[in-house]
Design an enzyme around this catalytic site. Structure first.
Site, PDB file in Angstrom:
ATOM      1  N   ASP A   1      32.809 -28.567  -7.384  1.00  0.00           N
ATOM      2  CA  ASP A   1      34.194 -28.985  -7.631  1.00  0.00           C
ATOM      3  C   ASP A   1      35.101 -27.757  -7.592  1.00  0.00           C
ATOM      4  OD1 ASP A   1      33.057 -28.015 -10.061  1.00  0.00           O
ATOM      5  OD2 ASP A   1      34.674 -28.937 -11.223  1.00  0.00           O
TER       6      ASP A   1
ATOM      7  N   GLU B   1      32.474 -28.333 -13.339  1.00  0.00           N
ATOM      8  CA  GLU B   1      32.544 -27.022 -13.980  1.00  0.00           C
ATOM      9  C   GLU B   1      33.986 -26.658 -14.300  1.00  0.00           C
ATOM     10  OE1 GLU B   1      32.666 -22.705 -14.659  1.00  0.00           O
ATOM     11  OE2 GLU B   1      33.757 -23.813 -13.137  1.00  0.00           O
ATOM     12  N   GLU B   2      34.894 -27.009 -13.408  1.00  0.00           N
ATOM     13  CA  GLU B   2      36.301 -26.622 -13.587  1.00  0.00           C
ATOM     14  C   GLU B   2      36.996 -27.442 -14.662  1.00  0.00           C
ATOM     15  OE1 GLU B   2      37.128 -23.968 -12.484  1.00  0.00           O
ATOM     16  OE2 GLU B   2      36.335 -23.579 -10.478  1.00  0.00           O
TER      17      GLU B   2
HETATM   18 ZN   LIG Z   1      33.336 -21.274 -10.717  1.00  0.00          ZN
END
Ligand SMILES: [Zn+2]
Length: 470
Positions: free
Chosen positions: A99, A164-165
């Site tokens: 992502d 993750e973001e």
């Molecule tokens: Zn990253």
């Protein structure tokens, strides 16, 4: 599959393969960057899934096996493996994320954020360095071993997430669903910058986080300061007083009982090594824009951010700060407070220590509550572990430069989860660069680091196998 006679011959064949495939590596990454997999924005939900599917196709093409989409309550994870190196070979888990941060041309981009333009030896676009370009190095490396090296010298597992973001909110679901499937000896994460243009870096620790809300309640309602001023504790003042007792204004030491109890003290070698790559105080000062540095006595700024825990007030709210004046004693006061933690501090325990301290110093007449809002465990591996030596050698051979061995001040919750649950030794080896604008407009990734990152990953797999063979 051609069987190379020695590990050296196999590695040569792998490196030759990588040299020949460069054009395809670039066009692959362009394709990947063109998929706007912005995890934060619901309107890109299908794009995030499209990126996951693209990645699955790439893994299969590379020869990875058991490529699986793992559904979560949010965006899916992807797991793949190749486990034919035998029970004596080490098992490596590679983690990455497909992502990206949001990006709009109007944010200040010159290049289209999702076009994957090539210019000046770089590929431009959101996600190019964070983390699509870096994770793909590992897939390229695995493919080179499988197609030209006579097979992988290690048992290889990969896990990629799509959140993750946005804080890896559902990553635990991927670990729940895959159970023992991701167990490994070693974890490698390539999602960080190098130390300089040709200076690689290995990160061996990450700080954790304990973030809490502090609420102070005083009188039954806001009070008129003329009628009641001087008769009760003002919650705003009580909160200010309580928070001020948490840190020594001279030494910068946190004054909460037991706060440092579980802190692993760095070795003399560790501090020496860090000194070699530390920024001078003047550089820190310039970067902060403040007029003086302040922090825990006896430690340099680099050590304070990498090796030491901190206590910080992130926000305070109380009373009247609107237009004009209002002579009021506020009924309540609130603060948001966080501690960055180092191994082996536990975020729950630190919250309890802080709560106990604040209640102890709270004046009579106010009530205090402390609520844990957000947490992350610290991560630390032993930088003298033999696997670090193997990774270091692979980087020296690739970049012709000794890597910096660094503790990192930030937190990556997924890495802490994997260390805790899978028993892996975490090693962070990034191929990005500070000027590649992660999370900012005009993100880019150097093509030379796409190639060197692929080479480094391939060499790391070989060195890890050699290390285990002895
Ligand atoms: Zn990253």
């Amino acid at each position: 599959m051609p069987q190379a006679s020695t590990p050296q011959a196999a590695l040569s064949a792998v490196l030759e393969h990588i040299g020949k495939e460069q054009d395809r590596y670039v066009s692959d990454l362009q394709e990947f960057v063109r998929i706007p997999s912005v995890s934060a924005d619901p309107k890109h939900k299908e794009d995030v899934r499209a990126a996951a599917e693209w990645l699955m196709g790439r893994l299969e093409q590379a020869g990875m096996e058991n490529v699986t989409l793992v559904e979560t309550s949010g965006h899916p994870g992807i797991v793949a493996d190749h486990l034919h190196a035998g029970p004596d070979a080490p098992t490596l888990l590679v983690y990455g994320h497909y992502d990206t941060q949001p990006a709009e041309k109007s944010d200040g981009w010159v290049h289209e954020p999702f076009e994957g333009a090539l210019e000046g030896g770089r590929i431009w676009g959101r996600g190019s360095t964070d983390d699509k370009g870096q994770l793909i190095c590992h897939i390229n490396a695995a493919e080179a071993w499988l197609k030209s090296g006579g097979g992988l010298p290690i048992n290889l597992k990969m896990v990629f997430e799509g959140e993750e973001e946005v804080g890896s909110f559902h990553f635990a679901e991927i670990l729940d669903k895959t159970g023992d499937r991701l167990r490994a000896d070693l974890l490698i994460v390539s999602d960080s910058p190098m130390r300089g243009e040709d200076k690689p870096a290995i990160t061996y620790s990450l700080r954790g986080l304990s973030y809490f809300f502090v609420d102070v309640d005083g009188p039954g309602s806001d009070l008129h300061s003329g009628i009641f001023g001087g008769t009760v504790w003002n919650p705003a003042e009580a909160l200010a007083h309580m928070l001020a007792t948490c840190k020594d204004p001279k030494s910068g030491k946190v004054l909460i009982d037991g706060f440092y109890d579980d802190v692993v003290e760095p070795t003399a070698e560790e501090r020496e090594r860090l000194k070699e790559v530390s920024d001078p105080d003047a550089v820190f000062l310039k970067n902060t824009g403040a007029s003086a540095l302040f922090g825990e006595e006896g430690w340099t700024p680099t050590e304070r951010t990498g090796l030491r825990p901190t206590f910080e007030v992130n926000g305070i709210r109380a009373g009247y700060i609107g237009e004009g004046s209002k002579t009021v004693i506020p009924r309540t006061a609130h603060a948001k407070v966080s501690c960055r933690l180092v191994a082996d501090q536990d975020p729950h325990r630190v919250k309890e220590l802080v709560a106990t301290h604040l209640k102890k110093v709270a004046p009579e007449g106010v009530r205090v509550s402390v609520e844990l809002h957000n947490l992350g465990h610290p991560v630390r591996a032993d930088p003298d572990h033999p696997m670090f030596v193997a990774v270091e050698k692979a980087l020296v051979d690739t970049f012709d430069n000794r890597p910096a061995l660094l503790p990192e001040g930030g937190s990556i919750p997924a890495v802490a989860d994997m260390q805790k649950r899978l028993g892996v030794v975490p090693i962070l080896v990034g191929f990005g660069h500070k000027d590649e604008n992660m999370h900012a407009p005009e993100e880019s990734f150097r093509l030379k680091n796409l190639f060197r990152g692929t080479e480094a990953a391939a060499r790391i797999y070989g060195e890890i196998a050699a290390q285990k063979r002895g």
